[in-house]
Design an enzyme around this catalytic site. Structure first.
Site, PDB file in Angstrom:
ATOM      1  N   LYS A   1       0.838  -1.194   0.000  1.00 46.35           N
ATOM      2  CA  LYS A   1       0.000   0.000   0.000  1.00 46.35           C
ATOM      3  C   LYS A   1       0.882   1.257   0.000  1.00 46.35           C
ATOM      4  O   LYS A   1       0.690   2.162  -0.806  1.00 46.35           O
ATOM      5  CB  LYS A   1      -0.904  -0.037   1.229  1.00 46.35           C
TER       6      LYS A   1
ATOM      7  N   GLU B   1      10.517  -4.597   4.457  1.00 43.11           N
ATOM      8  CA  GLU B   1      10.596  -6.017   4.080  1.00 43.11           C
ATOM      9  C   GLU B   1      10.267  -6.193   2.599  1.00 43.11           C
ATOM     10  O   GLU B   1      10.956  -6.912   1.864  1.00 43.11           O
ATOM     11  CB  GLU B   1       9.598  -6.856   4.906  1.00 43.11           C
TER      12      GLU B   1
ATOM     13  N   GLY C   1      -4.814  -1.912   5.227  1.00 48.00           N
ATOM     14  CA  GLY C   1      -4.016  -3.044   4.735  1.00 48.00           C
ATOM     15  C   GLY C   1      -4.690  -4.378   4.998  1.00 48.00           C
ATOM     16  O   GLY C   1      -4.790  -5.234   4.114  1.00 48.00           O
ATOM     17  N   ARG C   2      -5.200  -4.569   6.217  1.00 48.26           N
ATOM     18  CA  ARG C   2      -5.778  -5.872   6.578  1.00 48.26           C
ATOM     19  C   ARG C   2      -7.181  -6.066   6.019  1.00 48.26           C
ATOM     20  O   ARG C   2      -7.803  -7.099   6.242  1.00 48.26           O
ATOM     21  CB  ARG C   2      -5.757  -6.036   8.099  1.00 48.26           C
TER      22      ARG C   2
ATOM     23  N   GLU D   1      -4.630  -6.796  14.908  1.00 47.95           N
ATOM     24  CA  GLU D   1      -4.117  -5.475  14.523  1.00 47.95           C
ATOM     25  C   GLU D   1      -5.244  -4.441  14.628  1.00 47.95           C
ATOM     26  O   GLU D   1      -5.002  -3.261  14.847  1.00 47.95           O
ATOM     27  CB  GLU D   1      -3.543  -5.504  13.098  1.00 47.95           C
TER      28      GLU D   1
ATOM     29  N   HIS E   1      -5.038 -33.350  17.822  1.00 52.09           N
ATOM     30  CA  HIS E   1      -3.903 -34.163  18.289  1.00 52.09           C
ATOM     31  C   HIS E   1      -2.784 -33.283  18.818  1.00 52.09           C
ATOM     32  O   HIS E   1      -1.641 -33.745  18.914  1.00 52.09           O
ATOM     33  CB  HIS E   1      -3.404 -35.053  17.149  1.00 52.09           C
TER      34      HIS E   1
ATOM     35  N   LYS F   1       9.560  -1.016  14.023  1.00 54.40           N
ATOM     36  CA  LYS F   1      10.135  -0.674  12.708  1.00 54.40           C
ATOM     37  C   LYS F   1      11.236   0.374  12.890  1.00 54.40           C
ATOM     38  O   LYS F   1      12.305   0.278  12.308  1.00 54.40           O
ATOM     39  CB  LYS F   1       9.055  -0.076  11.799  1.00 54.40           C
TER      40      LYS F   1
HETATM   41  O1  F6P Z   1       2.024  -4.246   9.904  1.00 54.73           O
HETATM   42  C1  F6P Z   1       1.703  -2.926   9.640  1.00 54.73           C
HETATM   43  C2  F6P Z   1       1.186  -2.741   8.258  1.00 54.73           C
HETATM   44  O2  F6P Z   1       0.997  -1.387   8.058  1.00 54.73           O
HETATM   45  C3  F6P Z   1      -0.090  -3.515   7.990  1.00 54.73           C
HETATM   46  O3  F6P Z   1      -1.214  -2.898   8.462  1.00 54.73           O
HETATM   47  C4  F6P Z   1      -0.028  -3.642   6.519  1.00 54.73           C
HETATM   48  O4  F6P Z   1      -0.916  -4.604   6.086  1.00 54.73           O
HETATM   49  C5  F6P Z   1       1.425  -4.013   6.336  1.00 54.73           C
HETATM   50  O5  F6P Z   1       2.094  -3.212   7.280  1.00 54.73           O
HETATM   51  C6  F6P Z   1       2.005  -3.835   4.964  1.00 54.73           C
HETATM   52  O6  F6P Z   1       2.001  -2.498   4.558  1.00 54.73           O
HETATM   53  P1  F6P Z   1       2.184  -2.084   3.047  1.00 54.73           P
HETATM   54  O7  F6P Z   1       1.072  -2.691   2.274  1.00 54.73           O
HETATM   55  O8  F6P Z   1       2.158  -0.594   3.037  1.00 54.73           O
HETATM   56  O9  F6P Z   1       3.513  -2.617   2.578  1.00 54.73           O
END
Ligand code: F6P
Length: 550
Positions: free
Chosen positions: A211, A217, A273-274, A359, A390, A514
């Site tokens: 987003k 990452e 995002g979620r 979250e 199990h 972060k």
């Molecule tokens: O973990 C925090 C967060 O902002 C989530 O809410 C989101 O889904 C994720 O990082 C990834 O963010 P982006 O889509 O901006 O890379």
């Protein structure tokens, strides 16, 4: 009710009435509730779309449910719901509308944000995604060397990974089996390595899902993927265009990365995002299952949206499920909630819900900026049911903790299974039904004795029962049913956030880690000319972390 009063939630008459009711009910027994009301097994059920919801095995009476609905009315859950659907900026800490429901609105709907109807933009992106997905699926879109795309690797994390990765697994039997679709999220290079090591770069498309397009990452993995691709193809930057597309709200950063913004699929800041996998973030999924099935999934979402929006409180399923969570979390001290799907295809469903729920509702400050003094979101956990049986079911059955659980199952196996494997479905479902029965009604000492069990083992073999469960049953697992399930949980989480008076749509809690990671990284990657220089680089760290880094 104004914000001031809401933040004293646990002093409202509705809350106090529930606390009193809980005391009066005492150790309510499900055996007694069922004995007193023979119609409970069919009466305490609801239907939404294809989902049949049995909530009879809960530690509740009609009075409990009535009082919970009064709490929902006092906290104006439906008022906030309407504000959300209208596009009001209910995510107050980020000053944003919350409109994932607009992602599945029909073409002719009108949903306004700041006076602008967002629905045409939603459908323009869906159409662009459909066109692209068809081109990849048909072989019309080729890689830099002219080879057909056979592999799709989605790179994203959190909401830009969990949703499409989960849905891809759920709908695997609907996917084009000639395509290899993989999801890379972890900044551990091993994730990308394992996802690409056996792929032909000339046949591989990378879908960079972020987003913000700033998430460390994702950008790190995308950069490594670009190096891998160009190295494998022995090509220059010009090869990127055919092998990289972006899903993002940030065109500037997409273009800085070297991806042509013509190959960018956009969404908007009003999609959290979620809550985003039914937006452009679902592109890898759409390539895998095809646009028609993706739209069937959106129809499923919409069906539950409409139900949540219009069903009266008495038959509103997300409201009910949300309130049951409030009942256990706030009036029974339950700390966690298990989601136990009896379908191998739902193996990632609970992991997806962990982000959606934790979250969203893992907050301790109210919408008015005041610390709350009541429990908020639970720890959500679980894995597919028979495997759990199990492993950790022992604790649910005979441990000391109350763990409300959702059991999700399907009457029919997926169509693709052959006869032999289809027959296994009966065994799977026998376990499904047996477990909720055992959890609810247990086994009394007398029943154990009647089996001839020696007296010294009777206590060990007794099951107290009264472990509450919701059963969610559908005829079969289809794209629409998946959409229905996800929307159901989205709105359940919404209901709980509304009652607890928290902002379910921000996530400030993930920021600090972060920032600190950025501070530590140089100490790990730089070569220092002296011990003093090395010490200087970790100067800002606490004593424990300094020693660990050393
Ligand atoms: O973990 C925090 C967060 O902002 C989530 O809410 C989101 O889904 C994720 O990082 C990834 O963010 P982006 O889509 O901006 O890379």
């Amino acid at each position: 009710m104004n914000a001031d009063v809401r933040n004293r939630l646990n002093q409202t008459p509705e809350w106090t009435a529930l606390a009193k009711h809980r005391e009066e009910l005492g150790e309510v027994r499900l055996r007694d509730l069922f004995a007193a009301d023979p119609g409970r097994g069919t009466g305490y059920t609801l239907q939404v779309g294809d989902l049949y919801i049995d909530y009879s095995k809960h530690l509740v009476t009609d009075e409990t449910l009535r009082l919970l609905r009064e709490l929902a009315a006092a906290t104006d859950v439906f008022g906030l719901r309407d504000a959300m659907f209208r596009g009001e900026k209910i995510n107050t800490t980020e000053d944003r509308a919350v409109l994932h429901t607009a992602l599945r609105a029909p073409r002719d709907a009108v949903v306004e944000v700041d006076g602008e109807n967002v629905v045409p933009q939603v459908h323009a992106v869906l159409d662009k995604m459909s066109d692209f997905a068809e081109r990849v699926r048909s072989g019309a879109w080729t890689g830099h060397t002219g080879k057909r795309i056979k592999n799709v690797v989605n790179i994203g994390i959190g909401g830009s990974d969990l949703g499409p990765a989960m849905a891809y697994e759920v709908l695997r039997s609907f996917t084009d089996r000639d395509l290899t679709v993989r999801f890379v999220s972890n900044v551990d290079g091993a994730d990308l390595h394992e996802a690409t090591r056996d792929l032909d770069a000339a046949e591989t498309l990378f879908v960079i899902a972020s987003k913000t397009f700033t998430t460390i990452e994702t950008i790190t993995n995308a950069t490594s993927a670009r190096e891998w691709l160009l190295g494998e193809l022995k090509a220059g930057q010009e090869a990127v265009a055919q092998h990289f597309v972006a899903l993002s709200t940030n065109a500037g950063k997409v273009s800085d990365f070297g991806i042509d913004t013509a190959n960018m699929f956009g969404f908007w800041d009003w999609v959290g995002g979620r809550y985003s996998y039914d937006s452009a973030i679902g592109l890898a999924l759409m390539i895998a299952i095809g646009p028609d099935r993706f739209r069937e999934m959106l129809d499923g979402f919409r069906l539950v949206d409409e139900h949540f929006r219009s069903a009266p409180a008495e038959s509103n399923v997300p409201l009910l499920l949300g309130l049951l969570g409030v009942w256990y979390g706030n009036f029974h001290d339950a700390q966690s909630h298990a989601v136990l799907p009896y379908s191998h295809y739902l193996s990632k469903f609970t992991a997806y819900l962990q982000q959606l729920d934790m979250e969203s509702n893992g907050k301790s400050v109210g919408r008015d900026g005041q610390e709350v003094d009541w429990q908020t979101g639970p720890v959500v956990w679980g894995t597919p049911g028979t495997n759990g049986q199990h492993a950790y079911y022992q604790l649910i059955h005979q441990g000391t903790k109350l763990i409300p659980a959702d059991f999700i199952g399907f009457a029919e196996p997926v169509a693709e299974l052959g006869d032999g494997l289809r027959a296994q479905h009966d065994l799977l479902m026998a376990n499904f039904f047996a477990q909720t029965q055992a959890l609810a009604f247990g086994k009394t000492p007398d029943e154990v004795r009647a089996e001839g069990v020696p007296e010294e083992l009777v206590a060990h073999k007794t099951f107290k029962g009264d472990h509450p469960t919701t059963t969610i049953l559908a005829r079969e697992l289809t794209p629409s049913v998946l959409g229905q399930l996800v929307a159901l949980y989205e709105h359940k989480v919404f209901v709980q956030g509304a009652v607890w008076n928290i902002d379910s749509f921000d996530q400030w809690g993930v920021e600090l880690g972060k920032v600190l990671a950025k501070r530590v990284e140089p100490a790990l990657t730089e070569t220092f000319t002296s011990a003093a220089a090395a010490a200087g680089s970790v100067a800002g760290l606490d004593e424990s972390s300094k020693a660990l880094v050393a």
